[in-house]
Each structure stands twice: as C-alpha cells, then as structure tokens.
Design a protein around this motif. Structure first.
Motif, mmCIF file in Angstrom:
data_model
loop_
_atom_site.group_PDB
_atom_site.id
_atom_site.type_symbol
_atom_site.label_atom_id
_atom_site.label_comp_id
_atom_site.label_asym_id
_atom_site.label_seq_id
_atom_site.Cartn_x
_atom_site.Cartn_y
_atom_site.Cartn_z
ATOM 1 N N GLN A 158 10.214 31.007 -22.652
ATOM 2 C CA GLN A 158 8.387 31.648 -21.923
ATOM 3 C C GLN A 158 8.126 31.990 -21.962
ATOM 4 O OE1 GLN A 158 11.816 34.976 -20.072
ATOM 5 N NE2 GLN A 158 11.728 33.841 -17.507
ATOM 6 N N TYR A 159 7.268 31.810 -21.331
ATOM 7 C CA TYR A 159 5.533 32.203 -21.388
ATOM 8 C C TYR A 159 4.442 32.417 -19.867
ATOM 9 C CZ TYR A 159 5.072 27.506 -19.783
ATOM 10 O OH TYR A 159 5.036 25.938 -19.471
ATOM 11 N N ARG A 160 3.928 33.627 -21.270
ATOM 12 C CA ARG A 160 3.377 34.121 -19.861
ATOM 13 C C ARG A 160 2.005 33.389 -20.126
ATOM 14 N NH1 ARG A 160 4.094 37.833 -16.551
ATOM 15 N NH2 ARG A 160 5.494 38.875 -18.139
ATOM 16 N N ILE A 161 0.894 32.728 -19.167
ATOM 17 C CA ILE A 161 -0.281 32.106 -19.494
ATOM 18 C C ILE A 161 -1.061 33.167 -18.701
ATOM 19 C CG2 ILE A 161 0.848 29.386 -19.647
ATOM 20 C CD1 ILE A 161 -0.347 29.561 -16.769
ATOM 21 N N GLN A 162 -1.999 32.355 -18.662
ATOM 22 C CA GLN A 162 -3.717 33.145 -18.880
ATOM 23 C C GLN A 162 -3.571 34.401 -17.220
ATOM 24 O OE1 GLN A 162 -7.081 31.374 -20.413
ATOM 25 N NE2 GLN A 162 -7.941 33.402 -20.141
ATOM 26 N N ASP A 163 -3.397 33.603 -16.238
ATOM 27 C CA ASP A 163 -3.308 34.020 -15.256
ATOM 28 C C ASP A 163 -1.907 34.801 -14.571
ATOM 29 O OD1 ASP A 163 -1.027 32.199 -14.184
ATOM 30 O OD2 ASP A 163 -2.043 30.970 -13.484
ATOM 31 N N GLY A 164 -1.422 35.521 -16.009
ATOM 32 C CA GLY A 164 -0.447 35.811 -15.309
ATOM 33 C C GLY A 164 1.111 35.693 -15.435
#
Ligand SMILES: *[C@@H]1O[C@H](CO)[C@@H](O)[C@H](O)[C@H]1NC(C)=O
Ligand SMILES: *[C@@H]1O[C@H](CO)[C@@H](O)[C@H](O)[C@H]1NC(C)=O
Length: 216
Positions: A158-164
């Motif tokens: 899973q990953y969180r990108i800049q926009d959250g």
C-alpha cells in the motif's frame, strides 16, 4: 563499525582511445544483467574478471557479503538508501508489530538482523515513510532473516501519495525463497510521489522476516 553500502563499479570503455576508467558509484546496483557471480571476492579480483570479459560493462560488489557480480551494460538503479543508515534513518522505518531484537529499523538489506513481527499478529505491516520529501520507486529488493529459516513468500503493497490518499498496489508480489538471496521486484507501474510505502506480508516460510531496499 561503519556501514559500507553495496558498491557498484562502472568500467567505462572508451573505444576512441581504448582507455578504461574506473568509477565507483555508491548505493547503486545493476540488476537483471548478471553474466557471472563470484562469492568471496575482492575489489581487485572482481574488476580483473570484468576486464577479462569483453561483454562486461560493470561489476556489483557487495561490500558486506563480498559477492561479486559481473554485468552486461545498462543503467544502474539508485538505492533510496535503506541499506545505508545515513540516508534512511531508523525513524523512517516503522512496523505495526515487532519482536524484541527484530525492530523495523533492523530490516535493512544485507543487514545482520531483520524485521520480524510477533508470531500470530494479525496482518502486520512494515512501513517506510518520507516525511520531508516524496520519492519515486521503481524496484523493491527483499531478503529474509539472515540466521533462521524465515522469509516472506509473497506480499502486497500500500502507498500514500502526496495528496494523502492511501492506495493499494494491485498485484500480490512473489517474495523470497531462502534467507539471503536478494530478490528484485520491479514495480509496474512505478510508484511516483510516495510519502509512505507499506509492505503487507501475505504468506511466509517459517515466520515472517524482512530486509529490504527501495530503488528510484
Ligand atoms: C503503516 O501503514 C499503514 C497503511 O498501510 C497504516 O495503516 C499504519 O498505521 C502504519 N503503521 C505504522 C506503524 O507506521
Ligand atoms: C518522480 O517521477 C515524476 C514523473 O515521472 C517526475 O516528474 C518527478 O521529478 C520524479 N521525482 C523524483 C523525486 O525523482
């Protein structure tokens, strides 16, 4: 003891003047182009074997394990630096569960320890976070525990990108088959703008254990 990360030495061959220059490149590894692997090698022996082989473009020298790989030419991958604890700090490595002596910060590629969640902990996660920047990730490299028969045989990301927003990487990734062999997993598509990468083990051999590196 100082930690010396994997070292890649490029042997650039200038056909115009037939001279060769040696350029050590720290924290890089060239994968998928290995012609030959030698254990218990040294810098001199490894580069000598490269010079003997017309097809050799570069060598990977693993300074911790003294393994030497002789490669065909292509561009190397640059590690984000989990193996090198001056680049990714202990605080960037966290987990939902860890055995005493197997904390997340020990889960560094080629390290003498590894991360291990507490046995029977439901759905453990291992996270790498980038609080002050974002990163792009093209490859993830994994190993099992160095001193016992424990490794992940498959995992999800899973990953969180800049926009959250938290996203699932759709494929389940095949993991390791022994304690120490480094398996390089290409991420297709590559992940861009990542603030947090979360590794979710799906299956294991023996207990779950992990050492890892990420590549730009
Ligand atoms: C790790 O990331 C997951 C998202 O997959 C999040 O739910 C969890 O709180 C994070 N845990 C730690 C210890 O950072
Ligand atoms: C990540 O990839 C994007 C899109 O390919 C690019 O614009 C950006 O500069 C890259 N960021 C880093 C930190 O390399």
């Amino acid at each position: 003891m100082s930690v010396v990360p994997s070292l890649l030495v490029l042997l650039f061959i200038h056909t115009a003047d037939l001279c060769r220059t040696l350029k050590p490149v720290k924290n890089h590894v060239l994968i998928g182009h290995v012609i030959k692997t030698m254990q218990e090698s040294s810098f001199e022996i490894c580069t000598y074997h490269c010079e003997l082989d017309d097809k050799c473009f570069s060598v990977n020298i693993y300074t911790k394990t003294r393994k030497c790989e002789i490669n065909y030419g292509t561009l190397p991958l640059e590690a984000l630096g989990i193996e090198d604890d001056n680049k990714i700090f202990d605080g960037q490595l966290t987990s939902s569960s860890a055995h005493v002596g197997y904390e997340a910060w020990r889960g560094r590629l080629h390290g003498q320890g590894s991360w291990k969640p507490v046995k029977n902990y439901l759905s453990p996660s291992y996270n790498v976070s980038f609080p002050y920047s974002t990163v792009n990730i093209t490859y993830i490299a994994t190993q099992g525990a160095p001193t016992e028969d424990c490794w992940m045989t498959s995992f999800k990301l899973q990953y969180r990108i800049q926009d959250g927003s938290l996203k699932d990487y759709l494929q389940t990734i095949a993991g390791n088959t022994d304690r120490n062999t480094v398996i390089y997993h290409p991420l297709k598509p590559a992940l861009t703008g990542v603030k947090l990468l979360s590794i979710r083990p799906s299956s294991s051999h023996g207990c779950i254990a992990l050492r890892l590196e990420l590549y730009k």
